[in-house]
Design a protein around this motif. Structure first.
Motif, short mmCIF file in Angstrom:
data_model
loop_
_atom_site.label_atom_id
_atom_site.label_comp_id
_atom_site.label_asym_id
_atom_site.label_seq_id
_atom_site.Cartn_x
_atom_site.Cartn_y
_atom_site.Cartn_z
N ARG A 35 0.81 -1.21 0.00
CA ARG A 35 0.00 0.00 0.00
C ARG A 35 0.85 1.27 0.00
O ARG A 35 0.60 2.19 -0.79
CB ARG A 35 -0.94 -0.01 1.21
CG ARG A 35 -1.90 1.16 1.21
CD ARG A 35 -2.98 0.99 2.25
NE ARG A 35 -2.47 1.06 3.60
CZ ARG A 35 -3.23 1.07 4.70
NH1 ARG A 35 -4.55 1.00 4.58
NH2 ARG A 35 -2.70 1.12 5.90
N ARG A 36 1.85 1.33 0.89
CA ARG A 36 2.68 2.53 0.97
C ARG A 36 3.37 2.82 -0.36
O ARG A 36 3.40 3.97 -0.84
CB ARG A 36 3.71 2.35 2.08
CG ARG A 36 4.82 3.38 2.11
CD ARG A 36 4.33 4.78 2.40
NE ARG A 36 3.98 4.95 3.79
CZ ARG A 36 3.61 6.12 4.31
NH1 ARG A 36 3.51 7.18 3.53
NH2 ARG A 36 3.29 6.20 5.58
N LYS A 37 3.92 1.77 -0.99
CA LYS A 37 4.61 1.97 -2.27
C LYS A 37 3.65 2.44 -3.34
O LYS A 37 3.98 3.31 -4.15
CB LYS A 37 5.28 0.66 -2.69
CG LYS A 37 6.41 0.22 -1.77
CD LYS A 37 7.03 -1.08 -2.24
CE LYS A 37 8.15 -1.52 -1.31
NZ LYS A 37 8.75 -2.82 -1.74
N ASP A 38 2.44 1.87 -3.36
CA ASP A 38 1.46 2.27 -4.38
C ASP A 38 1.00 3.71 -4.17
O ASP A 38 0.75 4.44 -5.14
CB ASP A 38 0.27 1.32 -4.37
CG ASP A 38 0.59 -0.01 -5.03
OD1 ASP A 38 1.54 -0.05 -5.84
OD2 ASP A 38 -0.10 -1.01 -4.75
N ILE A 39 0.87 4.12 -2.91
CA ILE A 39 0.47 5.50 -2.63
C ILE A 39 1.54 6.47 -3.13
O ILE A 39 1.24 7.49 -3.76
CB ILE A 39 0.20 5.70 -1.13
CG1 ILE A 39 -1.07 4.94 -0.70
CG2 ILE A 39 0.06 7.18 -0.79
CD1 ILE A 39 -1.32 4.95 0.78
N GLU A 40 2.80 6.14 -2.86
CA GLU A 40 3.90 7.00 -3.31
C GLU A 40 3.99 7.03 -4.83
O GLU A 40 4.30 8.06 -5.43
CB GLU A 40 5.21 6.51 -2.70
CG GLU A 40 5.28 6.67 -1.18
CD GLU A 40 6.56 6.10 -0.60
OE1 GLU A 40 7.32 5.46 -1.37
OE2 GLU A 40 6.78 6.26 0.61
N ARG A 41 3.70 5.89 -5.45
CA ARG A 41 3.81 5.80 -6.91
C ARG A 41 2.64 6.46 -7.62
O ARG A 41 2.82 7.21 -8.59
CB ARG A 41 3.91 4.32 -7.31
CG ARG A 41 3.92 4.07 -8.82
CD ARG A 41 4.18 2.59 -9.10
NE ARG A 41 3.15 1.74 -8.53
CZ ARG A 41 2.02 1.40 -9.16
NH1 ARG A 41 1.78 1.88 -10.39
NH2 ARG A 41 1.14 0.60 -8.59
N LEU A 42 1.41 6.22 -7.15
CA LEU A 42 0.21 6.69 -7.84
C LEU A 42 -0.24 8.08 -7.40
O LEU A 42 -0.91 8.79 -8.15
CB LEU A 42 -0.93 5.68 -7.63
CG LEU A 42 -0.68 4.28 -8.16
CD1 LEU A 42 -1.80 3.32 -7.71
CD2 LEU A 42 -0.59 4.29 -9.68
N LYS A 43 0.11 8.43 -6.14
CA LYS A 43 -0.30 9.72 -5.57
C LYS A 43 -1.81 9.98 -5.76
O LYS A 43 -2.22 10.96 -6.40
CB LYS A 43 0.50 10.86 -6.19
CG LYS A 43 1.99 10.80 -5.86
CD LYS A 43 2.76 11.95 -6.48
CE LYS A 43 4.19 11.98 -5.98
NZ LYS A 43 4.92 10.70 -6.16
N PRO A 44 -2.65 9.10 -5.19
CA PRO A 44 -4.10 9.28 -5.34
C PRO A 44 -4.60 10.48 -4.54
O PRO A 44 -3.97 10.90 -3.56
CB PRO A 44 -4.66 7.97 -4.76
CG PRO A 44 -3.65 7.54 -3.75
CD PRO A 44 -2.32 7.94 -4.34
N ASP A 45 -5.71 11.02 -4.99
CA ASP A 45 -6.36 12.10 -4.22
C ASP A 45 -7.10 11.55 -3.02
O ASP A 45 -7.28 12.26 -2.01
CB ASP A 45 -7.34 12.86 -5.12
CG ASP A 45 -6.65 13.55 -6.28
OD1 ASP A 45 -5.67 14.28 -6.02
OD2 ASP A 45 -7.07 13.36 -7.43
N LEU A 46 -7.56 10.28 -3.13
CA LEU A 46 -8.37 9.69 -2.06
C LEU A 46 -8.08 8.20 -1.96
O LEU A 46 -8.05 7.50 -2.98
CB LEU A 46 -9.86 9.91 -2.34
CG LEU A 46 -10.87 9.32 -1.34
CD1 LEU A 46 -10.72 10.00 0.02
CD2 LEU A 46 -12.29 9.47 -1.85
N LEU A 47 -7.84 7.73 -0.74
CA LEU A 47 -7.66 6.31 -0.47
C LEU A 47 -8.85 5.80 0.32
O LEU A 47 -9.21 6.36 1.35
CB LEU A 47 -6.38 6.07 0.34
CG LEU A 47 -6.20 4.65 0.92
CD1 LEU A 47 -5.99 3.63 -0.19
CD2 LEU A 47 -5.05 4.61 1.92
#
Length: 501
Positions: A429-441
């Motif tokens: 999850r952490r890696k995907d958040i850093e990679r994708l930079k979503p507005d909302l999780l």
């Protein structure tokens, strides 16, 4: 022997030691292998030799024995998720005119009491809603002590049942814990203590010897059903049963009212809730319901449905309680068609569809084009994905976590999802958040380590049912983007790292 060297027991031990000392041939111990031992304890047998199987696949000893139902945990050979005794107790307390007797130490009853009542207490304090069965569940203990665990506690169990019977409860459920299971207490004997006022029903859970929390739930459903349901009751028209509602879910009372509102619009009544805040008489008359409505089509729901279908030929709607616009419309049409009232459903659906489109039009300016990432234990999130698609949000990622309560995932919105990963891992999850930079999780649990890294909202494990499920969540998303979630004092962290780290 040291304390009483002249006693009869001491003499017996002396003779035993002489036999062992004079023994010429000794034999290596030959304990049962783990799989075989487990099957002996569970009174099952393996379809294949233990050394050759990767999963425990069980069958009954003979065709005349009742069918056994197992949790995903036992079949998949996973680590235990909770205690079967606790799971069974959570279901048994839902029978309003019953008393639940825990045959074990006081601590087992105490811990389970606190677990069950915590939901009701929190709901009462936060929302002012009283859930009687969960605020003060009728749980008592046989109070097994260390001595009883050595010499057996059936006499104490009989005495406790005698005390409980003075108040003439309709049902006494006797549930076994780890200690009573380990010493092999035969609680089937409690049936002989029944009288015309009180039924006594044993539920053999043996703590976690029987399995996990879900296995306890299954054992309680099956034991209560087999002992109380009358298969020869005549069916009544325009009546349904609600099956396998979640006793641990905050939304269960609201969901009941939502389903009742939809059924009332079709002139259909509710016969029995199996099992949620119901009575022994309602369970006995379960077969009066012409149709059974499954609350959740997860592993637990499917197992309870299979039990009622196999043993009572119960008729089920082929979809569970609906969550979302399309699901609710489909559910309503099918219920209407079953009862010959399909002519009533178009008008009801049209009203909700108009309301849904109005809400979408109001929310879209705030959410259109927003990047969305979803990490979920829920294996049915169609209601979320549809709402996001209708709002023209960019669904970057959907990660589906392994879940002890379910093992299926499917979606008709796969083309609208940029990345879909099954058997997702929290470490990703952490890696995907850093990679994708979503507005909302969106996730079932939000870790504190994500504080400030991304806007977040919680996916309920048990969502609200009805046409507007997705809209209610989308309103929260709008509020998230309207609010300043990075308060000024949190910026002190940056200063601290700059000057002191």
């Amino acid at each position: 022997m040291e304390q009483y060297p002249e006693s009869e027991p001491a003499e017996l031990f002396k003779k035993l030691s002489e036999v062992l000392l004079n023994q010429k041939d000794f034999y290596s111990a030959s304990p049962l292998e783990d799989d075989v031992l487990e099957c002996v304890v569970l009174e099952k047998k393996l379809l294949e030799k233990p050394r050759k199987i990767k999963k425990a696949v069980f069958e009954e000893h003979s065709s005349d024995q009742p069918k056994q139902f197992f949790s995903k945990n036992l079949i998949s050979r996973e680590a235990l998720h909770g205690c079967a005794f606790s799971g069974a107790m959570g279901i048994a307390v839902m029978v309003e005119d019953a008393v639940c007797l825990a045959h074990g130490p006081k601590s087992c009853a105490h811990i389970t009491y606190q677990s069950i009542s915590s939901i009701g207490r929190k709901t009462l304090l936060e929302r002012g809603i009283v859930l009687p069965m969960q605020v003060a569940p009728p749980i008592v203990s046989s109070e097994m002590s260390e001595g009883i665990m050595v010499f057996g506690g059936l006499e104490e169990l009989k005495d406790k049942i005698g005390i409980l019977k003075k108040d003439k409860p309709k049902i006494i459920f006797v549930l076994t814990t780890c200690p009573s299971g380990i010493i092999g207490e035969d609680i089937d004997m409690v049936k002989s203590l029944e009288d015309e006022d009180t039924r006594i029903i044993p539920i053999k859970t043996d703590g976690n010897l029987t399995g996990d929390y879900l296995q306890g739930i299954i054992e309680a459903y099956v034991s209560i059903g087999r002992n109380l349901i009358d298969p020869f009751v005549k069916k009544e028209t325009d009546t349904v049963n609600l099956i396998a509602e979640k006793m641990v879910a905050y939304v269960t009372p609201e969901n009941y009212q939502s389903i009742k509102t939809l059924l009332d619009a079709l002139g259909i009544g509710i016969n029995c809730r199996f099992l949620y805040e119901t009575r022994a008489e309602d369970i006995q008359n379960l077969m009066k319901g012409s149709l059974n409505l499954l609350a959740y089509e997860d592993y637990m729901g499917r197992t309870i449905r299979d039990f009622l279908t196999d043993e009572y030929k119960a008729k089920f709607l082929d979809v569970p309680f609906p969550v979302g616009m399309e699901e609710t419309a489909e559910w309503l049409r099918k219920v209407g068609a079953f009862f010959g009232k399909e002519w009533m459903t178009p008008g009801i659906i049209r009203q909700y569809e108009e309301q849904y489109q109005q809400e979408i039009a109001m929310l879209k300016p705030f959410l259109k084009g927003k990047k969305l990432m979803v990490v979920t234990y829920n294996h049915n999130i169609e209601w979320i994905l549809k709402t996001a698609v209708d709002l023209e949000m960019n669904i970057q990622k959907v990660g589906v976590l392994d879940f002890s309560q379910d093992n299926t995932f499917k979606t008709r919105y796969e083309e609208q999802v940029d990345e879909l990963t099954l058997s997702y891992d929290q470490e990703m999850r952490r890696k995907d958040i850093e990679r994708l930079k979503p507005d909302l999780l969106l996730a079932n649990y939000i870790s504190t380590e994500l504080d400030g890294a991304v806007n977040t909202d919680t996916i309920p494990l048990c969502p609200e049912v009805g046409f507007m499920s997705g809209i209610k969540m989308a309103r929260r998303w709008c509020d998230i983007f309207k609010l300043n979630l990075k308060e000024g004092w949190k910026k002190d962290e940056d200063l601290y790292r700059k000057y002191f780290a």
